[in-house]
Design a protein around this motif. Structure first.
Motif, mmCIF file in Angstrom:
data_model
loop_
_atom_site.group_PDB
_atom_site.id
_atom_site.type_symbol
_atom_site.label_atom_id
_atom_site.label_comp_id
_atom_site.label_asym_id
_atom_site.label_seq_id
_atom_site.Cartn_x
_atom_site.Cartn_y
_atom_site.Cartn_z
ATOM 1 N N ARG A 124 0.832 -1.214 0.000
ATOM 2 C CA ARG A 124 0.000 0.000 0.000
ATOM 3 C C ARG A 124 0.865 1.263 0.000
ATOM 4 O O ARG A 124 0.515 2.274 -0.622
ATOM 5 N N TYR A 125 1.992 1.196 0.687
ATOM 6 C CA TYR A 125 2.886 2.357 0.708
ATOM 7 C C TYR A 125 3.434 2.635 -0.685
ATOM 8 O O TYR A 125 3.449 3.785 -1.142
ATOM 9 N N LEU A 126 3.888 1.593 -1.371
ATOM 10 C CA LEU A 126 4.392 1.785 -2.728
ATOM 11 C C LEU A 126 3.285 2.245 -3.668
ATOM 12 O O LEU A 126 3.507 3.100 -4.529
ATOM 13 N N ALA A 127 2.098 1.687 -3.505
ATOM 14 C CA ALA A 127 1.003 2.025 -4.408
ATOM 15 C C ALA A 127 0.579 3.478 -4.269
ATOM 16 O O ALA A 127 0.243 4.127 -5.266
ATOM 17 N N ILE A 128 0.601 4.010 -3.068
ATOM 18 C CA ILE A 128 0.087 5.360 -2.842
ATOM 19 C C ILE A 128 1.195 6.398 -2.866
ATOM 20 O O ILE A 128 1.020 7.489 -3.418
ATOM 21 N N THR A 133 7.361 3.827 -9.130
ATOM 22 C CA THR A 133 8.139 2.643 -8.752
ATOM 23 C C THR A 133 7.261 1.399 -8.721
ATOM 24 O O THR A 133 7.689 0.319 -9.126
ATOM 25 N N TYR A 134 6.052 1.552 -8.256
ATOM 26 C CA TYR A 134 5.102 0.435 -8.211
ATOM 27 C C TYR A 134 4.854 -0.123 -9.611
ATOM 28 O O TYR A 134 4.844 -1.339 -9.819
ATOM 29 N N GLN A 135 4.656 0.772 -10.583
ATOM 30 C CA GLN A 135 4.441 0.343 -11.956
ATOM 31 C C GLN A 135 5.716 -0.229 -12.577
ATOM 32 O O GLN A 135 5.676 -1.214 -13.313
ATOM 33 N N HIS A 336 -8.120 -1.726 -3.736
ATOM 34 C CA HIS A 336 -7.455 -1.242 -4.939
ATOM 35 C C HIS A 336 -8.400 -0.273 -5.643
ATOM 36 O O HIS A 336 -8.995 -0.605 -6.672
ATOM 37 N N PRO A 337 -8.681 0.909 -5.124
ATOM 38 C CA PRO A 337 -9.693 1.792 -5.671
ATOM 39 C C PRO A 337 -9.363 2.247 -7.085
ATOM 40 O O PRO A 337 -8.249 2.657 -7.364
ATOM 41 N N GLN A 358 1.433 10.748 -4.711
ATOM 42 C CA GLN A 358 0.527 10.044 -3.809
ATOM 43 C C GLN A 358 -0.603 9.361 -4.553
ATOM 44 O O GLN A 358 -1.692 9.209 -4.023
ATOM 45 N N LEU A 359 -0.389 8.968 -5.811
ATOM 46 C CA LEU A 359 -1.460 8.356 -6.574
ATOM 47 C C LEU A 359 -1.637 6.899 -6.201
ATOM 48 O O LEU A 359 -0.680 6.222 -5.876
#
Length: 376
Positions: A124-128, A133-135, A336-337, A358-359
């Motif tokens: 969740r930290y990486l995603a937001i 980096t998450y992608q 996963h909104p 922060q996306l």
């Protein structure tokens, strides 16, 4: 040690085996209740996850949640029957193999649960906070599956060390559970207990820090959006739905996660360090700590699965009756909104709110979008 345990004159603390033979078996009401609660709760969680939408099943967070539910279910189904059998026959855990097996189960599932929860917080930290980096790392279902395999394999090896002779497993003073000999002065055994406690402590602290970072990022997103004017009505409605539904759900779940992890896992970690450094033998405190740690498997499915979007949708509908129709489309999932599928409108929202870093994870934020924002 174990030969003496099987001897009729074996003494553990102030209780001898002859004395325990005279003690009547106690009704296993508490372990049966905990077994039923953990098994039923995690089974319901797995069923709920199995009927989720396909878009959720493809996410890394969904995979980690499934891994946590399966881990808790296996831990409950493997460890609880031994405890129940020992309540009915007080000589079950006097067997060396059974005692070592229960000690392994407590070590493995306690550490694995903490690791998966920490991995969920990191995802969740990486995603937001780090969507690019998450992608780039392609954090998806397969990535999470490989990570789960690494967790299981490494923890099996680490928790098998007591069975290989690194540290002995012993029947605790209450004679209702087995764990590592955390009072021994042997260098290898002392190092193992300290290492186990340190790893558990780092996982707890890491989970709390990551969850607090996510909550802070979400609150910062909302604050920045509230202080900047938005001209397009569609953008305003979509961001209002995101901040009221997904943000509220995620903050609530993450805060509850931190509280449960701290409350359930910290007592056992404290007892590990207390035995090693304070040299205090408190059987009642040890038994209470392991029981509290067992409650974690009961609470996990209710926090991560059953407190889903439906509850928050009802609460939001009561407080915002006039905007139910516009917000229902954005309240798609807790974990996963999906903010929007309109790339142009969402890019404009990013520019207005200045929240590129922060996306959420499932937004296709590429280097091209970053260059466009910088030009703006």
């Amino acid at each position: 040690m174990y030969a003496a345990m099987e001897s009729p004159n074996f003494t553990h603390g102030s209780t001898t085996v002859n004395e325990t033979q005279a003690q009547p078996s106690r009704p296993p009401a508490l372990p049966v209740f905990m077994f039923a609660g953990g098994a039923v709760g995690n089974l319901i969680a797995i069923v709920v996850l199995s009927v989720s939408r396909q878009e959720r099943k493809s996410s890394a967070f969904y995979t980690l949640v499934c891994g946590l539910a399966v881990t808790d279910l296996l831990g409950t189904c493997l460890a609880s029957p031994i405890t129940i059998a020992n309540y009915m026959d007080r000589h079950v855990l006097e067997d060396k193999c059974v005692c070592e097996f229960q000690s392994f189960l407590l070590l493995f599932f306690g550490l694995t649960g903490l690791s998966i929860i920490c991995a969920m917080a990191a995802e969740r930290y990486l995603a937001i906070c780090c969507p690019y980096t998450y992608q780039r790392w392609a954090v998806d279902r397969r990535f999470a599956q490989r990570f789960l395999v690494c967790i299981y394999a490494s923890h099996v090896l680490f928790c098998c060390l007591p069975m290989m002779g690194t540290v002995r497993s012993e029947l605790q003073t209450s004679r209702s559970w087995c764990f590592i000999d955390w009072r021994t002065r042997e260098p290898a055994a002392a190092a193992y207990s300290i290492l186990y406690g340190t790893v558990s402590l780092l996982l707890i602290v890491g989970t709390i820090v990551l969850n607090l970072a996510v909550c802070g990022a979400l609150l910062l997103m909302r604050r920045r959006t509230a202080t900047r004017p938005v001209t397009k009505g569609s953008v305003r409605e979509r961001w209002k739905a995101l901040s009221s539904a997904a943000e509220t759900q995620m903050i609530a779940v993450l805060v509850m996660t931190s509280a449960v992890v701290l409350a359930c896992s910290a007592p056992l970690v404290v007892r590990v360090f207390a035995h090693r450094f304070l040299l205090k033998n408190e059987p009642k405190a040890d038994l209470t700590a392991i029981r509290i740690a067992s409650v974690n498997a009961i609470l996990d499915p209710w926090i991560y699965i059953l407190l889903r979007r439906s509850l928050f949708r009802r609460l939001l509908s009561l407080s915002r009756n006039g905007s139910c129709s516009s917000s229902s489309s954005a309240q798609r999932t807790l974990f996963h909104p999906d903010i929007t599928r309109d790339g142009h409108v969402f890019t404009q929202l990013m520019c207005n709110a200045n929240i590129i870093t922060q996306l959420p994870a499932n937004v296709k934020f590429t280097q091209r979008d970053a260059d466009r924002v910088q030009q703006t």
